[in-house]
Motif scaffolding. Sequence first.
Motif, PDB file in Angstrom:
ATOM      1  N   LEU A   1     -12.515   5.204   0.209  1.00  0.00           N
ATOM      2  CA  LEU A   1     -12.432   5.741  -1.145  1.00  0.00           C
ATOM      3  C   LEU A   1     -13.789   5.780  -1.834  1.00  0.00           C
ATOM      4  O   LEU A   1     -14.475   4.762  -1.960  1.00  0.00           O
ATOM      5  CB  LEU A   1     -11.466   4.896  -1.982  1.00  0.00           C
ATOM      6  CG  LEU A   1     -10.065   4.724  -1.387  1.00  0.00           C
ATOM      7  CD1 LEU A   1      -9.802   3.266  -1.069  1.00  0.00           C
ATOM      8  CD2 LEU A   1      -9.002   5.255  -2.326  1.00  0.00           C
ATOM      9  N   GLY A   2     -14.163   6.984  -2.293  1.00  0.00           N
ATOM     10  CA  GLY A   2     -15.346   7.142  -3.113  1.00  0.00           C
ATOM     11  C   GLY A   2     -16.640   6.811  -2.388  1.00  0.00           C
ATOM     12  O   GLY A   2     -16.742   6.871  -1.164  1.00  0.00           O
TER      13      GLY A   2
ATOM     14  N   LEU B   1      -5.835   0.737  -6.412  1.00  0.00           N
ATOM     15  CA  LEU B   1      -7.227   1.103  -6.666  1.00  0.00           C
ATOM     16  C   LEU B   1      -7.588   0.856  -8.128  1.00  0.00           C
ATOM     17  O   LEU B   1      -6.805   1.136  -9.028  1.00  0.00           O
ATOM     18  CB  LEU B   1      -7.416   2.589  -6.331  1.00  0.00           C
ATOM     19  CG  LEU B   1      -8.736   3.253  -6.709  1.00  0.00           C
ATOM     20  CD1 LEU B   1      -9.870   2.726  -5.842  1.00  0.00           C
ATOM     21  CD2 LEU B   1      -8.622   4.776  -6.570  1.00  0.00           C
TER      22      LEU B   1
ATOM     23  N   VAL C   1     -11.664  11.051  -0.610  1.00  0.00           N
ATOM     24  CA  VAL C   1     -10.927  10.009   0.107  1.00  0.00           C
ATOM     25  C   VAL C   1     -10.697  10.487   1.539  1.00  0.00           C
ATOM     26  O   VAL C   1     -10.079  11.531   1.764  1.00  0.00           O
ATOM     27  CB  VAL C   1      -9.578   9.697  -0.575  1.00  0.00           C
ATOM     28  CG1 VAL C   1      -8.755   8.734   0.282  1.00  0.00           C
ATOM     29  CG2 VAL C   1      -9.808   9.109  -1.972  1.00  0.00           C
TER      30      VAL C   1
ATOM     31  N   LYS D   1     -16.102  11.514  -4.941  1.00  0.00           N
ATOM     32  CA  LYS D   1     -14.775  10.937  -5.159  1.00  0.00           C
ATOM     33  C   LYS D   1     -13.818  11.179  -3.987  1.00  0.00           C
ATOM     34  O   LYS D   1     -12.640  10.845  -4.064  1.00  0.00           O
ATOM     35  CB  LYS D   1     -14.158  11.499  -6.432  1.00  0.00           C
ATOM     36  CG  LYS D   1     -14.969  11.207  -7.685  1.00  0.00           C
ATOM     37  CD  LYS D   1     -14.140  11.415  -8.936  1.00  0.00           C
ATOM     38  CE  LYS D   1     -13.642  12.829  -9.069  1.00  0.00           C
ATOM     39  NZ  LYS D   1     -12.751  13.010 -10.233  1.00  0.00           N
TER      40      LYS D   1
ATOM     41  N   VAL E   1     -10.337  10.176  -5.628  1.00  0.00           N
ATOM     42  CA  VAL E   1     -10.307   9.085  -6.599  1.00  0.00           C
ATOM     43  C   VAL E   1     -10.184   9.673  -8.002  1.00  0.00           C
ATOM     44  O   VAL E   1     -10.969  10.551  -8.379  1.00  0.00           O
ATOM     45  CB  VAL E   1     -11.593   8.240  -6.506  1.00  0.00           C
ATOM     46  CG1 VAL E   1     -11.628   7.176  -7.600  1.00  0.00           C
ATOM     47  CG2 VAL E   1     -11.700   7.584  -5.124  1.00  0.00           C
TER      48      VAL E   1
ATOM     49  N   THR F   1     -10.977   1.518 -10.831  1.00  0.00           N
ATOM     50  CA  THR F   1     -12.288   2.152 -10.993  1.00  0.00           C
ATOM     51  C   THR F   1     -12.982   1.620 -12.244  1.00  0.00           C
ATOM     52  O   THR F   1     -12.387   0.902 -13.053  1.00  0.00           O
ATOM     53  CB  THR F   1     -12.149   3.680 -11.112  1.00  0.00           C
ATOM     54  OG1 THR F   1     -11.574   4.004 -12.400  1.00  0.00           O
ATOM     55  CG2 THR F   1     -11.284   4.255 -10.005  1.00  0.00           C
TER      56      THR F   1
END
Length: 339
Positions: free
Chosen positions: A218-219, A267, A230, A228, A246, A269
Amino acid sequence: MLTRFRTAVAAVLAFSAPVFAADAAPAKAVELPPMPKAVSSFGAIECDGYVYIYGGHAGKTHNYDTKSVLGTFHRIKLDGGTKWEELPSGPIAQGMNLVAHKGKVYRIGGMQPRNAPGEASDNYSTASCARFDPKTGKWEDIAALPVPRSSHDVVAVGDKLIVVGGWQMKGKDEKPVWPEAALVLDLASAKPEWKSIPQPFQRRALTAAAVGNKVYVLGGLGNKGGDKRVDVLDVATEKWSTGPAVPGGERVAFSPAACTVNGKLILNTSEGPVYRLTAAGDGWEKVGAVAKTRIVARLVPFGADRVVLLGGAAAGGGGNVDSLEVISIATRGEPVAEK
């Protein structure tokens, strides 16, 4: 007749009230003591009811030296823990992670400065890999990475350790080298050796989590900045696919935090929300939020419906963080529209 009716209603209300109150009562808050030191870019993993933390960067942002990058190792019991236990330390390292397998904790790669405080940063990735056995309280070396790597992530799928992303730092006088392959170590092998699987990206400062036989990457940051994207590796077939990006603005690509809870990908952020990958794997749903937004932090599972966010650097500036935050995951998520 009216008297009997009022009496019956009162009886029903008297019987129902405690049930309603119990349902409405908030869950008991869980508080864990702060980490021994405020750090970012460290390793963290949950293993048999404990959260283990290793190394990390304890200095000012983008200032690295042999004193500000740590090799310390601690753990705390998630349920009822009141004090961090100091464990045997190891080489200094940041930009690495830990992974758990069959009750043991593995440390894979990382970055090590060779300069003293006040000198120009001279950073090198390391190929060092080791395993800690909580029963013996000792580290032992395992097969080193074929090439030094840092700013990567590592997860376990069955008996296999999977390393994704990152780069090789080669000191102040050379440019970093970006690997083109993920690495797999089969711990069930009589003599485990790292195997390469081509990866369709070159990114670092990413995060990864495993759901079943799949590894979600991810990211992260690429040659041109935040990404971003995945990417999803099916470990059984060694084939890659893509997942939903993301969620959030462009800045969320830098070092998000993720883990797996009760078979679901969770997740967080730098913008604050906590997301869950949908059951179909085609989108995200918001299932919580953190009180203190962070970057370069770690997320670990806490039972079947909570996560713990540890350390990192304050997303809005202000330096590293030593606090732990327990977040309950909502049963029903709020759909998130793609941006």
